[in-house]
Structures are given as structure tokens and as C-alpha cells.
Design a protein around this motif. Sequence first.
Motif, PDB file in Angstrom:
ATOM      1  N   GLU A  53       0.684  -1.305  -0.369  1.00  0.00           N
ATOM      2  CA  GLU A  53       0.017  -0.132  -0.472  1.00  0.00           C
ATOM      3  C   GLU A  53       0.830   1.359  -0.121  1.00  0.00           C
ATOM      4  OE1 GLU A  53      -1.702   0.788   3.924  1.00  0.00           O
ATOM      5  OE2 GLU A  53      -1.061  -0.654   4.915  1.00  0.00           O
ATOM      6  N   LEU A  54       0.538   1.959  -0.172  1.00  0.00           N
ATOM      7  CA  LEU A  54       0.815   3.829  -0.305  1.00  0.00           C
ATOM      8  C   LEU A  54       0.071   4.706   0.852  1.00  0.00           C
ATOM      9  CD1 LEU A  54       1.241   4.193  -4.033  1.00  0.00           C
ATOM     10  CD2 LEU A  54       3.209   3.507  -2.643  1.00  0.00           C
ATOM     11  N   ILE A  55       1.375   4.937   1.885  1.00  0.00           N
ATOM     12  CA  ILE A  55       0.873   5.879   2.958  1.00  0.00           C
ATOM     13  C   ILE A  55       1.212   7.299   2.993  1.00  0.00           C
ATOM     14  CG2 ILE A  55      -0.080   4.247   4.839  1.00  0.00           C
ATOM     15  CD1 ILE A  55       2.667   4.550   5.950  1.00  0.00           C
ATOM     16  N   SER A  56       0.559   8.389   2.895  1.00  0.00           N
ATOM     17  CA  SER A  56       1.411   9.738   3.303  1.00  0.00           C
ATOM     18  C   SER A  56       2.545   9.509   4.795  1.00  0.00           C
ATOM     19  CB  SER A  56       0.213  10.530   3.604  1.00  0.00           C
ATOM     20  OG  SER A  56      -0.717  10.242   4.481  1.00  0.00           O
ATOM     21  N   TYR A  57       3.423  10.753   4.406  1.00  0.00           N
ATOM     22  CA  TYR A  57       3.820  10.810   5.283  1.00  0.00           C
ATOM     23  C   TYR A  57       3.968  10.686   7.128  1.00  0.00           C
ATOM     24  CZ  TYR A  57       9.117  11.505   6.242  1.00  0.00           C
ATOM     25  OH  TYR A  57      10.559  11.182   7.625  1.00  0.00           O
ATOM     26  N   PRO A  58       4.192   9.926   7.927  1.00  0.00           N
ATOM     27  CA  PRO A  58       3.297  10.331   8.930  1.00  0.00           C
ATOM     28  C   PRO A  58       3.746  11.736   9.957  1.00  0.00           C
ATOM     29  CG  PRO A  58       5.264   8.547   9.373  1.00  0.00           C
ATOM     30  CD  PRO A  58       5.032   8.771   7.836  1.00  0.00           C
ATOM     31  N   ASP A  59       2.699  11.490  11.041  1.00  0.00           N
ATOM     32  CA  ASP A  59       3.404  12.516  11.418  1.00  0.00           C
ATOM     33  C   ASP A  59       4.379  12.427  12.527  1.00  0.00           C
ATOM     34  OD1 ASP A  59       1.089  13.918  10.942  1.00  0.00           O
ATOM     35  OD2 ASP A  59       0.160  13.165  12.691  1.00  0.00           O
ATOM     36  N   SER A  60       4.963  10.901  12.841  1.00  0.00           N
ATOM     37  CA  SER A  60       5.404  11.314  13.725  1.00  0.00           C
ATOM     38  C   SER A  60       6.650   9.390  13.241  1.00  0.00           C
ATOM     39  CB  SER A  60       5.237  11.340  15.715  1.00  0.00           C
ATOM     40  OG  SER A  60       5.256   9.246  15.953  1.00  0.00           O
ATOM     41  N   ILE A  61       7.257   9.484  13.707  1.00  0.00           N
ATOM     42  CA  ILE A  61       8.513   8.013  13.613  1.00  0.00           C
ATOM     43  C   ILE A  61       9.675   7.636  14.423  1.00  0.00           C
ATOM     44  CG2 ILE A  61       9.959   6.933  11.818  1.00  0.00           C
ATOM     45  CD1 ILE A  61       8.987   9.077   9.700  1.00  0.00           C
ATOM     46  N   THR A  62       9.420   6.643  15.213  1.00  0.00           N
ATOM     47  CA  THR A  62       9.968   7.166  16.802  1.00  0.00           C
ATOM     48  C   THR A  62      11.684   6.621  16.271  1.00  0.00           C
ATOM     49  OG1 THR A  62       8.319   6.243  17.463  1.00  0.00           O
ATOM     50  CG2 THR A  62      10.068   5.438  18.663  1.00  0.00           C
ATOM     51  N   ARG A  63      12.569   7.174  16.283  1.00  0.00           N
ATOM     52  CA  ARG A  63      14.006   7.056  15.699  1.00  0.00           C
ATOM     53  C   ARG A  63      14.486   5.499  16.596  1.00  0.00           C
ATOM     54  NH1 ARG A  63      19.379   8.934  16.868  1.00  0.00           N
ATOM     55  NH2 ARG A  63      19.022   8.574  18.869  1.00  0.00           N
ATOM     56  N   VAL A  64      15.449   5.765  15.470  1.00  0.00           N
ATOM     57  CA  VAL A  64      15.554   3.842  16.495  1.00  0.00           C
ATOM     58  C   VAL A  64      17.519   4.194  17.150  1.00  0.00           C
ATOM     59  CG1 VAL A  64      16.381   1.527  15.771  1.00  0.00           C
ATOM     60  CG2 VAL A  64      13.973   2.676  14.385  1.00  0.00           C
ATOM     61  N   PRO A  65      17.357   4.027  18.644  1.00  0.00           N
ATOM     62  CA  PRO A  65      19.028   4.355  18.682  1.00  0.00           C
ATOM     63  C   PRO A  65      20.140   3.437  17.940  1.00  0.00           C
ATOM     64  CG  PRO A  65      17.595   3.405  20.371  1.00  0.00           C
ATOM     65  CD  PRO A  65      16.647   3.634  19.234  1.00  0.00           C
ATOM     66  N   ARG A  66      21.464   4.845  17.971  1.00  0.00           N
ATOM     67  CA  ARG A  66      22.131   3.874  16.489  1.00  0.00           C
ATOM     68  C   ARG A  66      22.055   3.261  15.236  1.00  0.00           C
ATOM     69  NH1 ARG A  66      24.572   0.475  22.175  1.00  0.00           N
ATOM     70  NH2 ARG A  66      26.231  -0.169  20.558  1.00  0.00           N
ATOM     71  N   MET A  67      20.813   3.049  14.355  1.00  0.00           N
ATOM     72  CA  MET A  67      20.869   3.143  13.493  1.00  0.00           C
ATOM     73  C   MET A  67      21.247   4.443  12.107  1.00  0.00           C
ATOM     74  SD  MET A  67      19.427   0.395  13.088  1.00  0.00           S
ATOM     75  CE  MET A  67      20.191  -1.205  14.032  1.00  0.00           C
ATOM     76  N   PRO A  68      21.781   3.320  11.089  1.00  0.00           N
ATOM     77  CA  PRO A  68      22.193   4.655  10.057  1.00  0.00           C
ATOM     78  C   PRO A  68      20.821   5.361   9.639  1.00  0.00           C
ATOM     79  CG  PRO A  68      21.804   2.315   9.483  1.00  0.00           C
ATOM     80  CD  PRO A  68      21.401   2.606  11.339  1.00  0.00           C
ATOM     81  N   SER A  69      21.485   5.961   9.521  1.00  0.00           N
ATOM     82  CA  SER A  69      20.597   7.510   9.148  1.00  0.00           C
ATOM     83  C   SER A  69      19.599   7.282   8.234  1.00  0.00           C
ATOM     84  CB  SER A  69      21.522   8.934   8.497  1.00  0.00           C
ATOM     85  OG  SER A  69      21.633   8.434   7.622  1.00  0.00           O
ATOM     86  N   PHE A  70      19.174   6.581   7.056  1.00  0.00           N
ATOM     87  CA  PHE A  70      18.121   5.883   5.887  1.00  0.00           C
ATOM     88  C   PHE A  70      17.179   5.369   6.898  1.00  0.00           C
ATOM     89  CE2 PHE A  70      19.965   2.120   5.274  1.00  0.00           C
ATOM     90  CZ  PHE A  70      20.532   1.816   5.493  1.00  0.00           C
ATOM     91  N   LEU A  71      17.779   4.909   7.911  1.00  0.00           N
ATOM     92  CA  LEU A  71      16.336   3.977   8.483  1.00  0.00           C
ATOM     93  C   LEU A  71      15.870   5.122   9.521  1.00  0.00           C
ATOM     94  CD1 LEU A  71      17.814   0.114  10.014  1.00  0.00           C
ATOM     95  CD2 LEU A  71      16.194   1.225   8.132  1.00  0.00           C
ATOM     96  N   LEU A  72      14.720   5.405   9.042  1.00  0.00           N
ATOM     97  CA  LEU A  72      14.369   6.658   9.869  1.00  0.00           C
ATOM     98  C   LEU A  72      13.884   6.323  11.038  1.00  0.00           C
ATOM     99  CD1 LEU A  72      12.303   8.751   7.374  1.00  0.00           C
ATOM    100  CD2 LEU A  72      14.620   9.633   8.054  1.00  0.00           C
ATOM    101  N   GLY A  73      13.464   5.304  11.214  1.00  0.00           N
ATOM    102  CA  GLY A  73      12.648   4.682  11.748  1.00  0.00           C
ATOM    103  C   GLY A  73      12.183   3.790  11.973  1.00  0.00           C
TER     104      GLY A  73
END
Lengths: 179, 675
Positions: A53-73
Amino acid sequence: MDFQPHHMLGNFNLLDDEDENFDYQLLHHNGEQWLTFRLGKETYGLDILQVRELISYPDSITRVPRMPSFLLGMINLRGMVLPIMDLRKRFEMSDFETGPFTVIIIVQIKSKVIGVVVDSVVDVVNLQNDNLLEAPDESTDLDAKFVKGLANLRGEMVILLDLEQLLAPEELEQLNMLR
Amino acid sequence: MNFEALPADEFLEEAQELLQEIEESLLLLEEDPVDQNVIQRLFRSAHTLKGGAAMVGLSDLANYAHEFEAILSQLRSGTLTSTPEIVSVLLKGKDNLSALLNPIVGNSTSSSTHSTNENQSTDQLTDIPSQQEFQKSDSKQDSPRIQKDVYLLHLHFDQNFLEQGQEPLLLFRQLEEFGETTVIVHTSLIPPWTEFDPQKLYLWWSIKLVTEKEAEEIDELLEFYRGKESELLIEKVETPAEEEKEVQEAHQNMLQQISAGESVDPLTFAESTKTEDEGPQEAVEIPKVSQTIRVPVSRLDRLQNLVSETVIRQARLLSLNEAIQATDDQLGEQFLQFVEDNEQAVRELQDQIQQVRMVPVGTIFSPMKRVVREFATRHQKQIKLEIYGAETELDKTITEQIQGPLMHLLRNAMDHGLEAPEQRREIGKNPIGTITLQASHQAGFVVVEVKDDGRGLDPDKILAAGRRLGIVAEDHHPSEQEVLQLIFQPGFTTTREVTDVSGRGVGMDAVKKDIEALLGNIEISSQLGHGTTMKLKLPLSLAIIEGMLVRVGIETFVLPLLLVTETLRPLPKQLKRFKNRGELIDIRGQYLPLVRLHQHLNIENAIEQPEEGLIIVVQQGSQNYCLLVDNIEDQLPVVIKSLEEHFVHIPGIAGATILGDGSVCFILDVAAILN
């Protein structure tokens, strides 16, 4: 935080009647359907069978500690917790912005589900097998192993991504190391 | 090993339903004696019961159901009209059917003791057709009885019996027509599988036959089945009706004996049990129909998921309440009342579904008795296994998943923990080593301990091995507990040099990992020369755990409450700094290492001074650590969402949960962070 299907979805020209070259037969019998989207200046394609499916960009993405920046969360999609990967960061594109057309494509490979952020979604197209070209090694900025092939779509080049390679555990593991 | 012990579970379930139906229909029949629908229904139920019983080999039940059905058939055809008396006899018949089923459903005592009863009742039933005689049917003695004899047949067929196209079942069926049979299969002649020939017949049978026929007639029948090497014997058992019970008893003893793996001459047994006669058998008490239903675990999982969603929504309601109260005080108040009531219901719901998924931990303890027994015989050790708290309940999935690790700990205790008997005697210990398995509930979690009174772990040897393997630096002097933790290092005892150490630790890293994957904890304590204790702390459920919501910088995380021992804000003087050991916090004289979560998780703008933030003392293995966080936000049940299936394994994160506002929050993997 419920996500509506992306508002652009209704505008897609799934069957382009105006296009005299369009062969309806292909839709179900030959070739494959691809979802095309834009990243930077280029158009990419994903096998539609992998798109959930396609979804719009969400309001909040929970950041994952110590992950490369392209993994937004991670996001909560109707009770399912999914990782979100920004393909623009993944491919190290320099300038991009997150705007109203920014879309998350939820893809599924076997039982694994992940969302990928792209600039915008373009279309769903049929490609005949003989439309596909082998990707010459130096044709794109991408690592050749992520490219399944190239396609010529009315004069425009579409880079067909090999999602399975891109999301292979070894690949992600390696990135973990680089962090 | 007899036919009667093999009924399929499905049949038992079905039979109980059928009996329930029969009873209900009978009561309806009493109200309206000519209702053909009810009679039809009764007939169908009885017929299904008969068919099912025959299929799973419960011949007693099938025969009885057949008699039962015969009467119903007369009711159906109108040759017999139902009166209250008939209904009560039929109801009694139904109770007898239940009684025949119960020994199988409940404690699996052999059904032979019941067959005496059943004889009476069958007689009672067959008496019904003639209404005149019906009056007498209450007392069994009055009903006419044909002289029946009891024969014991021992049937050793030719090994090539099957190849010759013969079929023992045919004979059994024919014998059934002669009278009541009880069949026992003997498996003692089955060779080891290497020599097993599927074409050959290795089984032999003993059959008790109660019949009016003469021995000659039986012998004639057997004649058809004789082969070159067959041995078919008929023995007449001289038992007048009153003594029949003895045969039954002998029979039952034989059954037990056989199931214990020996074959016994049934007649000698009859002799030997004669003296132990215990007077008249009491009427069989009829236990109530079982009040349980069987549900597939997958359905429970689905239910659990739904409850989990409800728990998340409840949290959502709570956070919504704040917004409502901000706009409308009165409405907010009402809403809060509702939310709080709902909270109670949801908690209850969660507890109940958790209860349903619980199984006694004893289910995995019992197989260990056998393991211990076998190990002891094979290794000439004397081991006593003591089990406490087998009734302690734990989630089914967790129970299954700790079975492997527990078995491992048990083997370690037997193999490396306990000394050989001579050695134990030399050092003044009881030559019989004791291993204790103990389970108990503690606030919100379950503790399972494996304890032995063996030689204990030798810290010096472990440390030496650690240095030899390069795990411990030469200039590092770890505490005793740190040394013990070494056995959890992967590959710690896989090298040959270490076998002279107490040896424990083979695969201990795997055990630790398994326990931590369940968000549990494993703790060692050991006293040299006196034994070792492994203590597992486990959550009650895998789906929902009690969590503490902590804030670090702008981010929040969940800590499993099971690991938290206390929380405090330290005074500056409690903070100590030691060379080589980093920062420590003095808690009532104990120096515990300080772990700054923000550093480990790479979070900026978090509180860095312990005296400004909060310290959460968590247990990891047998050691306590101080985690520095900014603040504690809440304490709540959290629904665990696994992350593993979605591409990314994140070190330090055990899983995720969804908070009341719909956002994702991570559950910290304390073990991974501290390692």
C-alpha cells in the motif's frame, strides 16, 4: 495516528486510453506491472506484486537508537510496527525535501514488511519482457546489484530496483557495521 | 497397550456431547412421550455413540450403546411406549454409558472393574422389552441368567500369518459374536527395528471371552487360523459368577503388569490375587460431565492479540481524556469515570486471557524425572530429584521455550555438578546427590530454580580458564560474581584446556540467550563444595509485560519491570569513581556500576548528572546495575510487538510497543545494553 491511503492514488492513470501504443492484452497476460516513482531526478520502478500500500508521510516516526540515518525509525501502521527506510538517504542523494508529495511505499517481501520513503509516486505501468534491458554496470549511480534492469518507457529510462537485494539481511547487517 | 487405552481424543469429546444430548432428549421425552422428533434424535445420538465407540475399539461401550439403541428402536417403532419408568431406566442407562466412558476420560484406571457393573446394567436393559418383566428389572438377582463361562485364549499366530493372507481381526470379530471379549495385545516379541520385517506378525494376544458356548466350538473356530508355528491355547477359567471379580482383578493386574513391560501368566496372577480379596466392590461413583473444552492454541493466540489491541486502545482512551478535560471539565470528569471503569474491565480481561494460556510448569518437570533416572543408571550416579511448585502456572509458550534450557541446566547439574557416589562419601556427603527443581510465583513473574548439592563452581579455575582463553585480561581482577558470569561467554568451555574446570558452561551462552529472549533473567549462585543454584526469572506472559516507561532526552523507552529492583535519585556523595572500574553508585554500601543510557543509545540533550536525573537499579544476571534516565513517565502493561520479522535487528532493543497516543516506543534489551 491513522494513515489514509495517499491522496494521489485516485489520480493514477492505470489504463491510459489515450495511449495508442497501449496493449490491453499485456495487462494480464504478458509482462509485469511496475509501480514507478521518483527519487531526485530519476524514475525508478518496483514490482507491483511487492507493493502492499501507499501511505502519506506520518506525523511521527520513532527514531531507532544507533541506526544508520537512512533508517528513519519505526511507525505504527494499524497496530503493526514497521521500519521506515528513506531511499533518498539510502542512495546518498544530496538535496531533497519532504513535502506534500513525499510518499511511503509499504512493500512486502515474503512475510517481511517495510516502508520506503520516495519523492513521489508516478504511475503503474506494464512492461513487456522484451522492453527490459540489461543494466550496464555504469549506467546509474546505484550499485549494480540493486538494479534488476532498465526499461524504456516512452523515451524515459526507468531503473527497475531489485528490492530483495536492497533489503537483504546481509546488506542491512553490513550497514549496521558501518554505523 | 490394550485396545481400551487407545481412544482418540476427538471421540471422547464427541461422546460427552452425545451423552449430554441423550440426557436432555430423555428429559424432553418424559414431558412428551410420543414426540417422534425427540425419539429420532435420541436414536441418532445413541447410534453415533455406538459407531464411534466401535471405531476406537471400546467394545464394552459399543455393546452397551447397542443395547440402548435397541430399546430406542422399539420406542421408535411403537412396540414400546415410553413411560416415566422407561425414561428413568434409560437415564440410568445413560449414566452407565458415562461410567463406561469416565475411566478413559478421567484417571485412566482400567475399565475392567466397571465391567461387572456394566453386566448388571446390560441385563437391566435387555429386560425392558417385556413390560411385565420390567418391574423386576430393578434387582438384578431376579432376572434370569444363562450360565456363562470364562475362557482365556492365548493366540500366538504363525509369523507369516499376514503373508498368508490371514487377518487376526477377523477372528476377534468372530469371537465377539460368541460373547463379551477383552483383548490384550502383547508386544514383547517385537524385535529391534534393525531386524523388524514389516511383513511379519510379531504381536500376540490374550483374550478373555465370556460366552455361553462350549470350548469345542471355540476350538473349531480357531482351527481356521492354525498355522505351522502357531500356538493357540484355550483355557477355561472355573469361575462361578460370584468369583468373576477375581478374574477381573487378575486381569487388571495383568494389564498393569503388561503395561510395565512384562508379560505374565494370567492364571498365576489370578491365584496370587485371590488372597487379597477386599470384599464387595462399591458402586462406581459417576463423576460429573467434564466442564472443560478444548481450544486450539492458535485460537487463543488470536484472542490474545485482540486483547492486546484492546489494551493499547485503553491507553489511547486515557491520553484522549487529558485532551477532553482541557476543553470541558465536566465532560472530562464523566469521561474519566468511564475510562477508569473500562480500565478495570480491560485489566481483568487481560488477566483472564493470561490465565487461560497458563499451564502448570510441572508438565515440563515430569519428563525430567525420567531423564534423571536414565542418567543416573548410565553414569553410576545416585541422584534424587526433588520437585517443588510443579503446580506453578506459566504461559504455555514460555513453558515450552524454557524446556530446552531447563533440560540443559539439569544435565549440567547431573554431569558436572554432582560428584560420583564414592567421592561424595569420602568428603562426608550423602552419596545420593540431590537436585531440586523449584518453581514459584513472585510479584508479577515466575522464578524457576535448578539447584544441586554438588561440588559447586570453582571461581579460581574459571578465572584461570578465562585468562587462558584471553577473555579476562591479566591485570583485571573481576569480582567473584563477574567470574561466575564468565561461564555464559560463548565458547567458554568448548576448548580442551577447560575440561578440568568444573566443566559447566557447555552451551550456557545459549541458555542465557534463550532466557533473555523471553525477557527473563538468569542468575547463578554457587558455593564451592556445596553446590550451585541457577535461578531463572521469567515473565508470566510473552504478549504483555509490565513495563516502566522512562524518558531519556526527548525519547521514551520501556524497561521490563521484572528487571527493576528499585529507583532513586542519588545524592552527589553516593557517586564514586574508581580506577579501572568506572563510575559506581553507592547504594547502602553496595557499589553498583553506573550505566548512562543516553551514551549507550546515542541520545543527545539528556541529563548527564546522576543527581539531576533518576537511577533505575536493574538486575542483570546476578549483578545489579544503575541505569541513568531523565525521568520515569509511567508504569503500565505494554503489548510486545516483535521487530524481528521486519528486516532490522536492532542491538539493545528487545521489541516495540504502541503507546496510548499511537506512537511506537521501544522496549530496551537490558541484557544486550549491559554486555
